[in-house]
Structures are given as structure tokens and as C-alpha cells.
Design a protein around this motif. Structure first.
Motif, short mmCIF file in Angstrom:
data_model
loop_
_atom_site.label_atom_id
_atom_site.label_comp_id
_atom_site.label_asym_id
_atom_site.label_seq_id
_atom_site.Cartn_x
_atom_site.Cartn_y
_atom_site.Cartn_z
N LEU B 240 0.83 -1.20 0.00
CA LEU B 240 0.00 0.00 0.00
C LEU B 240 0.87 1.26 0.00
N ALA B 241 1.88 1.26 0.84
CA ALA B 241 2.78 2.42 0.89
C ALA B 241 3.45 2.65 -0.45
N PHE B 242 3.93 1.59 -1.06
CA PHE B 242 4.65 1.75 -2.32
C PHE B 242 3.71 2.21 -3.43
N ALA B 243 2.49 1.69 -3.42
CA ALA B 243 1.51 2.12 -4.42
C ALA B 243 1.18 3.60 -4.25
N GLU B 244 1.02 4.02 -3.02
CA GLU B 244 0.70 5.44 -2.77
C GLU B 244 1.87 6.34 -3.12
N LEU B 245 3.09 5.93 -2.76
CA LEU B 245 4.27 6.75 -3.09
C LEU B 245 4.41 6.88 -4.61
N TYR B 246 4.15 5.79 -5.31
CA TYR B 246 4.23 5.80 -6.77
C TYR B 246 3.14 6.70 -7.36
N GLN B 248 1.78 9.20 -6.12
CA GLN B 248 2.08 10.61 -5.83
C GLN B 248 3.34 11.09 -6.54
N GLY B 249 3.97 10.21 -7.33
CA GLY B 249 5.17 10.60 -8.06
C GLY B 249 6.41 10.71 -7.18
N LEU B 250 6.38 10.08 -6.02
CA LEU B 250 7.50 10.20 -5.08
C LEU B 250 8.55 9.10 -5.26
N ILE B 251 8.21 8.05 -6.00
CA ILE B 251 9.18 7.04 -6.43
C ILE B 251 8.88 6.71 -7.88
N ASP B 252 9.89 6.22 -8.60
CA ASP B 252 9.61 5.86 -10.00
C ASP B 252 9.55 4.35 -10.21
N ARG B 253 9.84 3.59 -9.17
CA ARG B 253 9.58 2.15 -9.21
C ARG B 253 9.43 1.65 -7.77
#
Lengths: 392, 392
Positions: B240-246, B248-253
Motif C-alpha cells: 500500500l505504501a509503495f503504491a501510494e508513493l508511486y 504521488q510521483g515520489l518514487i519511480d519504481r
């Protein structure tokens, strides 16, 4: 810009002023006096704090050790939580340190020092928590450590020391017998006596506790900082932090230090009550506050002077009050060992409706009506028993 | 500027799409499906992070609960420490949470929700850590909680629950028997079933674990995030965290999620190996990894999908490897319970010189050669025994 401090400053005897390089591994002056660190003018880069590491190493500017041999388990920046019962009482949760006690602050600094010095054997004595901290941090540093503890030390603390691979020596008798055994062993050449009582670098690690309170409260300090006192490490660490913050112009007054002892073992409280500057060994009884059951603290005069200089005082609590405080804290969600509940017991007692009051005792009045920070220094899991079974 | 998110968003069945308001205290759909939280578009105010609180509540922007009923013990922002043995392996020390496990992240969110809803009775079932977390946080909230645990639960965990005043019910039989007993009790009207497995708000608390890794590494994420998996709370929280960060454009993978089970109880690993989308209950044996000994995880399909979607995998370790890993971690200064050592056991195994390799298995290759974060979820003090006595 961070201050350029002298790393590994010398040690200096508080009695006769003789200095020793840290490399000498001296732990007590030839005259018998305890050692402090020579003044080194620490300067905190306040502007850099928001981007600093989320550990006590955010205050590396004011520590006397090098970063390149840093031995760290991420210790520090523990929670500061408001008490459910008093909106002006904060609970500083140092039981959430890597080995579950505040001693990690000093152990990290001593292990860092030992690594820089190339020491290959350390020794400590402890009622438990300083031993678990040393076991973990010297393991992390890759330096063998011998830990002397009383045979009756809590099972949780022993489990930690064994897990970290320390050479644990169980000493028959009380805490004083353990200390005596350690002093003999500490005389061996090449051995670092990494004592939380004697090695003054330890207190510089502990002072980060005071810096954290200051920063977490929004860069101010409360009226009263309470401290459980046995050997006085945290009293001296707080006093040092407050003195440094004041010297740097970061606070305009230091908090009163209100120290708490168990009524069963209260040499400092008795010296205080008698108006003495020194501590004499007194008769003691067993207490559940095992971590502060110290009959003759080597830094007694320093502790008394620090508390006096702060406008503080020393109070005592009995085991029943400690157990009640442990229960009250657990009911707020915070499960700590009995030793860690002594300060909460004291502030609860001071604020009881029927407690005797003395308007001329400014320290007690501040405890009763002021803003107060209470340390929760060690986890309840260390002693492993619930204060009472409250299931309904 | 923080996003204006809808607080207390509805619950939605992952099978049939039926929605339920949180106020209904529904914990499972009428169709039998588990519930998720409806999409609410969380938006993190990244610029404000450096001045945020030093707890998981620095990510309050992305949590579905109101701050004005926040129930907090200062949880989160736990240390992220480099392994002494591998410079590209970080150890995330969630055992330094207020109740000494990562479950506090979810418990804080559920207790906050319960307080807002005005609930006056909660119930949970647990192999131990979720029960201790619930006991502490509902105590903090002033809400009575009944905690069902297997009779064989570790003494340290029981001591915590009793200390926090929970109504502890010891259930004969295994973890599944405890869960069955809880489901009955959860049907009582007006009771919040504050289950870490069923209540989807819990996972939103746990997702702060992923946000913290991202921030503590300097706003990026490693190749691999390992997770011990039983009921899958931390797997789902990370995903869930990784999906949300992605989003929001805060990670690219997003990182690969490599989940680890005990070879003695490995229904997810077996389903994975068979290429299944669902989990069937499998024969199990006792294991020291008590915290993940779950025979039939209710969110099995979601867990498998999350790991598959990340490009990860599921591996198993046996008790001997776990004990060795527990010893190795303690020798680095970090004393965790056996369940918390399973991931370190798996990464150590993958990196053993003689271990079988399959260049086509990208997840295992990433585990072997990439940057890896390993969670240390629960304190060694909870189970109370050193992995072995190593004194010399």
C-alpha cells in the motif's frame, strides 16, 4: 556551521586537577578522585537540526568522539509523550532504545571511543541495564566485553547479555560486591573499563537526553526534569546538557533537577536532607527499584552539587508507590520496569490532594504545579512481570 | 499544503464491492469477503516533513483518521541501521516501538478510530504481538479490550497484556482456535473487532513503515523489501505504501517484496510455488517463528497478488536457520524474537557462497545482489530467552 571541537579530549581529576589522555585508559586519578572531561566548548549547529539523522547523533557536534568510528544502533530521539493523567507532565520514553534502556546513549559513545583507540578488551559492571547496553554496543564494535553483574540480576537483562555474546560473570552478593570485583579486573593492562560511573565520556553520551527534550518540546525546557538516581549518570548527563545549552545561549534558564531514590536505599536523599556535600554509606533494604539501589555512589558530591545548583531537590518513594506508578503507567500504555516508575511515583505523590505542602520549598512546588518531564528509562519486559494482573 | 482527505472513509468488500460505513463496525462482508478501505487519494506534504513530529504521525496527511482523537504513544520513526555483515542490507528496527513490535502502527490507528466512534468495547485475537499492541493502545484510549491468545503465548507478551489491564482470554489449541473463538465474540453488537487481519484501517497504520523507509533512505526505496509473512499485515502495508508513493510521483519504481515463511508452516509459500492465486490450509508443524504460524490467512489472495505485482517472491527458512540468524543479529547488537529473524535468515541463506542460484529468478538475484531492507519486527525480550549462551 558546526563547531570544530577537539575530539577525544583529555580526562581531568575533579579533586586534584591532574589530566590524563583518554588513550591511557585511566579510569580514576592516582589521588582516588573521579575524572571529568576537560572543557572543549561544544557548539551545536541549530540550523542543521531539521535535516539531521533521526538518532542522538543529530547532536554529534557536541559529542567528544569521531564520527568515522561511530558505533550506532540508531539510538535516541525516543518519544516524548504527554501523560494521560497530567497535561503538564511529559514521559520521555528512553525504554525504547535498542537495548531498552537509556544507558545506550553512553554505551554508544564509549564503544565509539574504544573502536577509535583500538582497544581489544572492555569490562563493565552493572546492576543490569548498563551491562546489557555494553554487551550490545561492544558486540556491534567487534570488541570482546566482560560484564559483571549481581547474581540476582533480572532474567530479561541476563538474556540480553548472553544473546549479545558478552562474557557474563555473575557475582555473589550485592551491587557493591560486583563493583569491587570489577575494579580489580579493570586494573589489567590494555583493558578499557567502560564504566558508566567512572568513564566521563559516558555522561557526554547521556547528555543527548537533555538536548532531545529541549528540541522535542520546541527548543525550550520545562520547569522540572525528574531523574531516578543511583549512580547519578542521568542526573549528571542532564546537568551537563543544560549547562551547555545555557552556555550556547539556547535556553535562558535551566530546569530544576528533582532526583528520586527508593526509600529503601537513599544515601543521596539522606545526605541532602542533612545538608551534606558528601555521601556516606547508609543501611539499606532490598527494593524492587534494583537499578538505583546504590549504597555509595562514587560521584556523590558531583550529584549533590548538580541538583543543588539547579534549584532542585531529592525525594524518596517506597516500593508500594513504585508498584502503583508502574501500574498507572501501564494503564496509559507504557510498560516499564519498577526502577523506571520511581519518578512517576514521586510526581503522583506530590500532586495527591492530601500531600503535605511547603510553599517555601520551591522545588516541590514546581513539581506540583509546573511543567515536568519524567524519564521512563527501562522496559518492563526486562524484569518480565506485570505489576499486577488486572484482567476482569 | 496537506491534502484534504476524507476522514473515516468507508470499507469495501474486495469480492463483491459492497460498501459499509466504518460506524457500522462491520468487519467482514455479508458475502464472506474481507474488506478494504475505499480509495481516498492520500497526498503527502513532502515539504513539511523536516518539521514534522518524530513519530509515524509525520505522515498524518495519508492516514484516514482524525488527529483530534489521536491515540499515540510516540510510535514510529524507528531506527534504520546498516547490517554489520552486509553494507547493502538495512535493518529496520520496529522492535523499538512502544510495545516492542511493528503492530503498534496499526493499533494506534484503530484505537484512534475507536475513540472517534465512541466505541466502548474492543476485541482482538493474536498470536501475541497484535494483542500486546491492542492492550496498550486501547488502554491509552480508555477503551476496555478483550484479547484472545493461544494458551502457549510467550510469557513476555502475556506480561505486557496483563500490565496494560487487558481482559486476557487464554484459548486452548492453536492460533486458528483462537481466531475462531474471536469471530464468535466479535459478533456481539457494539463491539469493535479491532483485528489486525480483518480491519483494513490497521493496514493503513502499518503502511507508515514503508513511508519511513522511503524517507530514512533519503527519499528512495531499495531493490528489495523483505517481510515475514503469516497473516500478511506487513506485506499489505508495504504494498500500500509503495503504491501510494508511486501514485504521488515520489518514487519511480516500487521495490520487490520478498516474503518469508517458516518451512514448518508455509501455506503462502506452497501456494506460490504451485502458481495458485488462493491459499489452501496445509499440514503444519510447530515452529519457533510463532508470530507467523498461520495456517489459513484470510487475506491470502491479496497477499499473493501484492507479492506477484511487486516482482517479488516467497521463500522459506527452517528453525535452525532462524536461530542462527537470531544469534547473528544479537552479535550485531540487535536482540529480536525468532519470528523477527526469519528475513535475516533468508537473506543470509541467499547470500551463502554455496547456495543454489537461478539467474532467471530475478527476485532471488535481487535479494542476493541488490539493496535490501530487512524488518526486525519484535523484541527478543518478548520471548525472553537468549538464542544461545555464548559466554566464554
Amino acid at each position: 556551521m558546526a563547531g570544530l571541537i577537539a575530539l577525544l579530549p583529555d580526562l581531568v581529576c575533579v579533586v586534584c586537577g591532574t589530566t590524563y589522555p583518554v588513550t591511557s585508559l585511566t579510569w580514576r586519578c592516582r589521588c582516588g578522585g573521579v575524572l571529568d572531561v576537560t572543557a572543549f566548548g561544544p557548539h551545536l549547529d541549530v540550523a542543521a537540526l531539521p535535516d539531521g539523522p533521526t538518532s542522538m547523533w543529530r547532536y554529534a557536534d557536541v559529542l567528544p568522539v569521531p564520527l568515522d568510528t561511530r558505533v550506532s544502533l540508531g539510538e535516541g530521539l525516543t518519544p516524548l509523550v504527554v501523560s494521560s493523567a497530567h497535561e503538564d507532565v511529559w514521559l520521555k520514553c528512553d525504554f525504547l532504545m535498542p537495548t531498552a534502556s537509556f544507558k545506550d546513549r553512553g554505551a554508544a559513545v564509549l564503544a565509539t571511543t574504544a573502536k577509535r583507540l583500538g582497544v581489544n578488551q572492555a569490562i563493565v559492571d552493572s546492576s543490569g541495564n548498563a551491562g546489557t547496553a555494553a554487551a550490545a554496543y561492544f558486540a556491534r564494535a567487534g570488541i570482546p566485553v566482560q560484564v559483571l553483574v549481581p547474581a540476582a540480576t533480572s532474567p530479561g537483562k541476563l538474556a540480553q547479555m548472553y544473546a549479545h555474546g558478552a562474557n557474563v560473570v555473575l557475582v555473589d552478593g550485592d551491587r557493591a560486591a560486583t563493583a569491587a570485583a570489577a575494579l580489580d579486573a579493570a586494573e589489567r593492562p590494555g583493558v578499557l573499563y567502560a564504566s558508566h560511573v567512572y568513564h566521563p565520556y559516558f555522561v557526554h553520551g547521556v547528555k543527548t537526553y537533555g538536548y532531545e527534550i529541549w528540541e522535542q518540546l520546541g527548543r525550550w525546557l520545562p520547569d522540572v526534569v525528574m531523574v531516578p538516581v543511583g549512580n547519578g549518570t542521568l542526573v549528571l548527563g542532564c546537568a551537563l546538557a543544560f549547562a551547555e545549552l545555557y552556555a550556547q545561549g539556547l535556553i535562558d534558564r535551566a530546569p530544576r533537577i528533582v532526583a528520586v531514590q527508593s526509600s529503601s536505599c537513599a544515601p543521596l536523599a539522606q545526605a541532602w536532607a542533612a545538608g551534606l556535600d558528601e555521601v556516606t554509606a547508609v543501611p539499606t533494604r532490598p527494593t524492587i527499584a534494583e537499578g538505583i539501589a546504590i549504597t555509595a555512589p562514587p560521584r556523590g558530591p558531583q550529584i549533590l552539587a548538580a541538583i543543588r545548583g539547579s534549584g532542585g531537590t531529592i525525594v524518596t518513594v517506597d516500593d508500594d508507590q513504585v508498584l502503583q506508578a508502574q501500574t498507572d503507567l501501564a494503564a496509559q500504555g507504557l510498560f516499564v520496569e519498577p526502577t523506571s516508575a520511581v519518578c512517576y511515583a514521586a510526581v503522583e505523590h506530590a500532586r495527591t490532594a492530601g500531600a503535605p505542602r511547603d510553599p517555601d520549598d520551591e522545588a516541590l512546588e514546581a513539581l506540583r504545579t509546573g511543567e515536568v518531564v519524567v524519564p521512563l528509562c527501562g522496559s518492563g519486559l526486562k524484569t518480565g512481570k506485570a505489576p499486577q494482573h488486572v484482567g476482569t
